[in-house]
Design a protein around this motif. Sequence first.
Motif, PDB file in Angstrom:
ATOM      1  N   THR A 126       0.793  -1.226   0.000  1.00 12.90           N
ATOM      2  CA  THR A 126       0.000   0.000   0.000  1.00 12.90           C
ATOM      3  C   THR A 126       0.825   1.276   0.000  1.00 12.90           C
ATOM      4  OG1 THR A 126      -0.131  -0.067   2.406  1.00 12.90           O
ATOM      5  CG2 THR A 126      -1.927  -1.096   1.182  1.00 12.90           C
ATOM      6  N   ARG A 127       2.122   1.172   0.312  1.00 12.91           N
ATOM      7  CA  ARG A 127       2.904   2.400   0.376  1.00 12.91           C
ATOM      8  C   ARG A 127       4.389   2.118   0.206  1.00 12.91           C
ATOM      9  NH1 ARG A 127       4.725   3.713   6.118  1.00 12.91           N
ATOM     10  NH2 ARG A 127       4.481   1.739   7.159  1.00 12.91           N
ATOM     11  N   ILE A 128       5.100   3.139  -0.149  1.00 15.55           N
ATOM     12  CA  ILE A 128       6.556   3.072  -0.221  1.00 15.55           C
ATOM     13  C   ILE A 128       7.095   4.188   0.659  1.00 15.55           C
ATOM     14  CG2 ILE A 128       8.592   3.286  -1.681  1.00 15.55           C
ATOM     15  CD1 ILE A 128       6.925   2.275  -3.998  1.00 15.55           C
ATOM     16  N   VAL A 129       7.977   3.853   1.576  1.00 15.27           N
ATOM     17  CA  VAL A 129       8.550   4.835   2.475  1.00 15.27           C
ATOM     18  C   VAL A 129       9.957   5.167   1.978  1.00 15.27           C
ATOM     19  CG1 VAL A 129       9.276   5.307   4.837  1.00 15.27           C
ATOM     20  CG2 VAL A 129       7.237   3.912   4.401  1.00 15.27           C
ATOM     21  N   TRP A 130      10.189   6.444   1.710  1.00 12.88           N
ATOM     22  CA  TRP A 130      11.499   6.881   1.240  1.00 12.88           C
ATOM     23  C   TRP A 130      12.202   7.626   2.367  1.00 12.88           C
ATOM     24  CZ3 TRP A 130      13.232   5.641  -3.567  1.00 12.88           C
ATOM     25  CH2 TRP A 130      12.277   5.176  -4.465  1.00 12.88           C
ATOM     26  N   MET A 131      13.457   7.297   2.586  1.00 13.67           N
ATOM     27  CA  MET A 131      14.256   8.021   3.563  1.00 13.67           C
ATOM     28  C   MET A 131      15.080   9.067   2.819  1.00 13.67           C
ATOM     29  SD  MET A 131      15.798   5.041   5.914  1.00 13.67           S
ATOM     30  CE  MET A 131      14.792   3.918   6.813  1.00 13.67           C
ATOM     31  N   SER A 132      15.292  10.184   3.446  1.00 18.25           N
ATOM     32  CA  SER A 132      16.106  11.204   2.799  1.00 18.25           C
ATOM     33  C   SER A 132      17.546  10.736   2.726  1.00 18.25           C
ATOM     34  CB  SER A 132      16.031  12.532   3.556  1.00 18.25           C
ATOM     35  OG  SER A 132      16.765  12.455   4.746  1.00 18.25           O
ATOM     36  N   LEU A 133      18.232  11.142   1.688  1.00 13.45           N
ATOM     37  CA  LEU A 133      19.628  10.766   1.503  1.00 13.45           C
ATOM     38  C   LEU A 133      20.474  11.234   2.675  1.00 13.45           C
ATOM     39  CD1 LEU A 133      21.662   9.441  -0.364  1.00 13.45           C
ATOM     40  CD2 LEU A 133      21.913  11.617  -1.548  1.00 13.45           C
ATOM     41  N   ARG A 134      20.181  12.399   3.202  1.00 14.45           N
ATOM     42  CA  ARG A 134      20.929  12.920   4.348  1.00 14.45           C
ATOM     43  C   ARG A 134      20.756  12.016   5.573  1.00 14.45           C
ATOM     44  NH1 ARG A 134      24.977  16.460   5.781  1.00 14.45           N
ATOM     45  NH2 ARG A 134      24.657  16.992   7.925  1.00 14.45           N
ATOM     46  N   PHE A 135      19.535  11.577   5.817  1.00 12.61           N
ATOM     47  CA  PHE A 135      19.250  10.699   6.945  1.00 12.61           C
ATOM     48  C   PHE A 135      19.997   9.376   6.807  1.00 12.61           C
ATOM     49  CE2 PHE A 135      16.478   7.442   8.931  1.00 12.61           C
ATOM     50  CZ  PHE A 135      16.578   7.869  10.242  1.00 12.61           C
ATOM     51  N   VAL A 136      19.979   8.809   5.605  1.00 17.55           N
ATOM     52  CA  VAL A 136      20.671   7.548   5.354  1.00 17.55           C
ATOM     53  C   VAL A 136      22.166   7.721   5.575  1.00 17.55           C
ATOM     54  CG1 VAL A 136      21.280   5.859   3.578  1.00 17.55           C
ATOM     55  CG2 VAL A 136      18.927   6.677   3.765  1.00 17.55           C
ATOM     56  N   LYS A 137      22.715   8.812   5.084  1.00 23.06           N
ATOM     57  CA  LYS A 137      24.141   9.069   5.250  1.00 23.06           C
ATOM     58  C   LYS A 137      24.490   9.181   6.729  1.00 23.06           C
ATOM     59  CE  LYS A 137      27.765  12.281   3.870  1.00 23.06           C
ATOM     60  NZ  LYS A 137      28.080  13.492   3.125  1.00 23.06           N
ATOM     61  N   ASP A 138      23.678   9.877   7.485  1.00 23.18           N
ATOM     62  CA  ASP A 138      23.922  10.016   8.927  1.00 23.18           C
ATOM     63  C   ASP A 138      23.895   8.659   9.628  1.00 23.18           C
ATOM     64  OD1 ASP A 138      24.157  12.741   8.634  1.00 23.18           O
ATOM     65  OD2 ASP A 138      22.139  13.184   9.387  1.00 23.18           O
ATOM     66  N   ILE A 139      22.953   7.817   9.270  1.00 17.33           N
ATOM     67  CA  ILE A 139      22.853   6.487   9.870  1.00 17.33           C
ATOM     68  C   ILE A 139      24.106   5.666   9.558  1.00 17.33           C
ATOM     69  CG2 ILE A 139      21.663   4.257   9.748  1.00 17.33           C
ATOM     70  CD1 ILE A 139      19.064   5.823   9.316  1.00 17.33           C
ATOM     71  N   LEU A 140      24.498   5.660   8.296  1.00 20.68           N
ATOM     72  CA  LEU A 140      25.647   4.863   7.898  1.00 20.68           C
ATOM     73  C   LEU A 140      26.943   5.389   8.513  1.00 20.68           C
ATOM     74  CD1 LEU A 140      24.748   4.232   4.177  1.00 20.68           C
ATOM     75  CD2 LEU A 140      24.665   2.603   6.045  1.00 20.68           C
ATOM     76  N   MET A 141      27.084   6.679   8.626  1.00 22.06           N
ATOM     77  CA  MET A 141      28.305   7.246   9.219  1.00 22.06           C
ATOM     78  C   MET A 141      28.408   6.881  10.688  1.00 22.06           C
ATOM     79  SD  MET A 141      29.953   8.536   6.782  1.00 22.06           S
ATOM     80  CE  MET A 141      31.217   9.488   7.581  1.00 22.06           C
ATOM     81  N   ARG A 142      27.277   6.833  11.386  1.00 24.91           N
ATOM     82  CA  ARG A 142      27.295   6.453  12.799  1.00 24.91           C
ATOM     83  C   ARG A 142      27.728   5.002  12.966  1.00 24.91           C
ATOM     84  NH1 ARG A 142      21.756   7.903  13.962  1.00 24.91           N
ATOM     85  NH2 ARG A 142      21.727   9.932  13.024  1.00 24.91           N
ATOM     86  N   GLN A 143      27.362   4.141  12.025  1.00 23.68           N
ATOM     87  CA  GLN A 143      27.729   2.732  12.117  1.00 23.68           C
ATOM     88  C   GLN A 143      29.204   2.517  11.825  1.00 23.68           C
ATOM     89  OE1 GLN A 143      25.058   0.643   9.548  1.00 23.68           O
ATOM     90  NE2 GLN A 143      23.333   0.893  10.926  1.00 23.68           N
ATOM     91  N   VAL A 144      29.798   3.367  11.002  1.00 16.69           N
ATOM     92  CA  VAL A 144      31.203   3.222  10.639  1.00 16.69           C
ATOM     93  C   VAL A 144      32.097   3.632  11.795  1.00 16.69           C
ATOM     94  CG1 VAL A 144      33.026   4.085   9.130  1.00 16.69           C
ATOM     95  CG2 VAL A 144      30.796   3.498   8.182  1.00 16.69           C
ATOM     96  N   PHE A 145      31.734   4.707  12.497  1.00 13.70           N
ATOM     97  CA  PHE A 145      32.614   5.247  13.545  1.00 13.70           C
ATOM     98  C   PHE A 145      32.170   4.832  14.885  1.00 13.70           C
ATOM     99  CE2 PHE A 145      33.047   8.181   9.987  1.00 13.70           C
ATOM    100  CZ  PHE A 145      34.392   8.006   9.746  1.00 13.70           C
TER     101      PHE A 145
END
Length: 63
Positions: free
Chosen positions: A44-63
Amino acid sequence: MQIVEACHARTISEVAREYQLAYTTVERWFYELALTQLIEESPTRIVWMSLRFVKDILMRQVF
């Protein structure tokens, strides 16, 4: 994408230098691919995350 996959084992800047590409180009490709992998789809829906939000999440996992 071979270039993006190379970023999983090394830094984006290392990969950019190896392929003689701008850092921002490789960074954009990396996070665009990450974004497509984090999209939640339902019938029924597609949820899109902002590129900035995704980048912030991934950067937190790296460091």
